[in-house]
Write a protein that holds these residues in place. Structure first.
Motif, PDB file in Angstrom:
ATOM      1  N   TRP A 196      63.240   7.257  47.339  1.00 51.08           N
ATOM      2  CA  TRP A 196      64.460   6.748  47.966  1.00 51.08           C
ATOM      3  C   TRP A 196      64.139   6.113  49.319  1.00 51.08           C
ATOM      4  N   TRP A 234      77.630   7.753  44.903  1.00 48.45           N
ATOM      5  CA  TRP A 234      76.288   7.166  44.810  1.00 48.45           C
ATOM      6  C   TRP A 234      76.125   6.079  45.875  1.00 48.45           C
ATOM      7  N   ASN A 317      71.992   8.311  37.857  1.00 48.22           N
ATOM      8  CA  ASN A 317      71.145   7.194  38.263  1.00 48.22           C
ATOM      9  C   ASN A 317      71.363   6.033  37.305  1.00 48.22           C
ATOM     10  N   HIS A 345      68.772   2.351  45.060  1.00 50.32           N
ATOM     11  CA  HIS A 345      68.252   3.668  45.452  1.00 50.32           C
ATOM     12  C   HIS A 345      66.923   3.506  46.195  1.00 50.32           C
ATOM     13  N   ARG A 351      72.095   6.206  46.609  1.00 43.46           N
ATOM     14  CA  ARG A 351      71.171   7.310  46.382  1.00 43.46           C
ATOM     15  C   ARG A 351      71.552   8.094  45.130  1.00 43.46           C
ATOM     16  N   ASP A 352      70.538   8.340  44.267  1.00 43.82           N
ATOM     17  CA  ASP A 352      70.746   9.145  43.069  1.00 43.82           C
ATOM     18  C   ASP A 352      71.074  10.585  43.448  1.00 43.82           C
TER      19      ASP A 352
END
Length: 363
Positions: A196, A234, A317, A345, A351-352
């Motif tokens: 990330w 997310w 994701n 990401h 971000r997952d």
């Protein structure tokens, strides 16, 4: 993979390897539990206080996390090998079935899988319809063999692509959901090695993010609250676990309720039972909110007698280039390819995260 290789392949060693990794993952899980209970817990119970005790705790706690991460990695290797074995055996069976049917029709099968029509009676040789029927049969059997070979080749390539990701040192540093459940979910190889915030964003990345923001707003407008909320989380980039209520999801999703009911029915009686983690999908036709929120998910049912717990897990994701997931398409937004979405990401623009929940039930 060619005809002869698949026809004569023996997959027993692959099965032996997968079972060995399963045994190893269970050993590591036991070690992690022992470390937590006896080593870390022993210090806590000892009453030892002060700077030295804190220093000791700081040294030993990370080792517990490494043991848990190793458990997940070993279990993922088992799952990857076991899945490849099943897919390869299925492809081999399809090939053998097509070959057996060819032999039953006196069609000669060459060493390379080529098919030769048998000698026909004069009446058949001179009958266009008969020859047409034979050609259709040859083409159908040839297509079945080619499909079996293609399926085996794809399974072999997936395995070859997955194992380096699982064995890579960076796999140990992934944000594995080690504290969510006492049993590791089926963490696929495609979820490893997704660092990330390691690349600078480009104008294209920022445009993709704007497109996804519009898709999230569209989800709220279409009254898909779960899908829109998860996508918004997310995009927020915090990466924190989102907790859900499996009982509530089952009330909204007939297909998930059936999955759970069938799994519970497989474990009758009054003793303890544990289904282990299983994979399932939501149906686009019956609940678009659940489909766009999760698509595929994992669940686990465990309990004793009439009382059981349902656990739900999803790694949120988007698809990489290797996965070939379908692109997103939305009015006013257009088409957005999943690798482009997933790359947000990597750049830190999103971000997952993990989605998890558990609920208690009675038969």
């Amino acid at each position: 993979m060619d005809f002869a290789s698949l026809k004569d392949a023996r997959f027993d060693n692959l099965k032996t390897a997968s079972r060995a990794w399963l045994t190893y993952s269970r050993y590591l899980q036991g070690s992690a539990e022992l470390w937590a209970n006896d080593v870390v817990g022993g210090i806590d119970r000892s009453g030892w206080k002060g700077v030295a005790s804190q220093a000791a705790a700081n040294e030993i706690t990370p080792e517990g996390h490494r043991l848990k991460a190793a458990t997940f990695t070993a279990f993922s290797i088992y799952n990857t090998l076991a899945q490849a074995e099943q897919e390869l055996r299925r492809a081999q069976k399809d090939l053998h079935d097509a070959e057996s049917e060819a032999h039953s029709l006196r069609i000669r099968v060459g060493d390379d899988g080529s098919l030769t029509m048998p000698s026909l009676a004069a009446a058949d040789r001179n009958d266009p319809e008969s020859r047409k029927a034979w050609n259709v049969t040859l083409r159908r059997l040839s297509d079945a063999m080619r499909k079996a070979l293609d399926d085996a080749t794809r399974a072999d390539r997936r395995l070859a692509d997955a194992l380096p990701k699982l064995f890579a040192e960076k796999a140990w540093r992934e944000d594995l959901p080690t504290d969510l459940s006492d049993a590791p979910p089926l963490w696929p190889a495609t979820d490893y090695g997704r660092p990330w915030g390691t690349e600078p964003s480009t104008a294209h990345d920022r445009n993709v993010r704007r497109q996804m923001e519009l898709i999230a707003l569209g989800g709220f407008a279409k009254q898909w609250p779960t899908a829109a909320s998860l996508l918004s989380h997310w995009l927020d980039g915090g990466g924190g676990t989102q907790y859900v209520d499996p009982k509530g999801i089952m009330e909204r999703s007939p297909e998930m309720r059936r999955e759970i009911e069938m799994t519970v029915a497989e474990h009758p009686g009054t003793g303890k039972f544990d289904s282990g983690w299983k994979s399932a999908n939501f149906d686009y036709r019956t609940n678009q909110d659940m489909y766009y929120a999760f698509n595929g998910y994992q669940y686990r049912v465990h309990g004793e007698g009439d009382h059981y717990t349902v656990e739900f897990y999803k790694r949120y994701n988007f698809g990489t280039t290797d996965e070939h997931r379908l692109p997103f398409q939305a009015p006013l937004v257009g088409t957005v390819k999943q690798p482009d979405i997933s790359h947000l990401h990597t750049t830190g623009l999103a971000r997952d995260f993990n989605v998890y929940g558990s609920s208690e039930h009675q038969r």
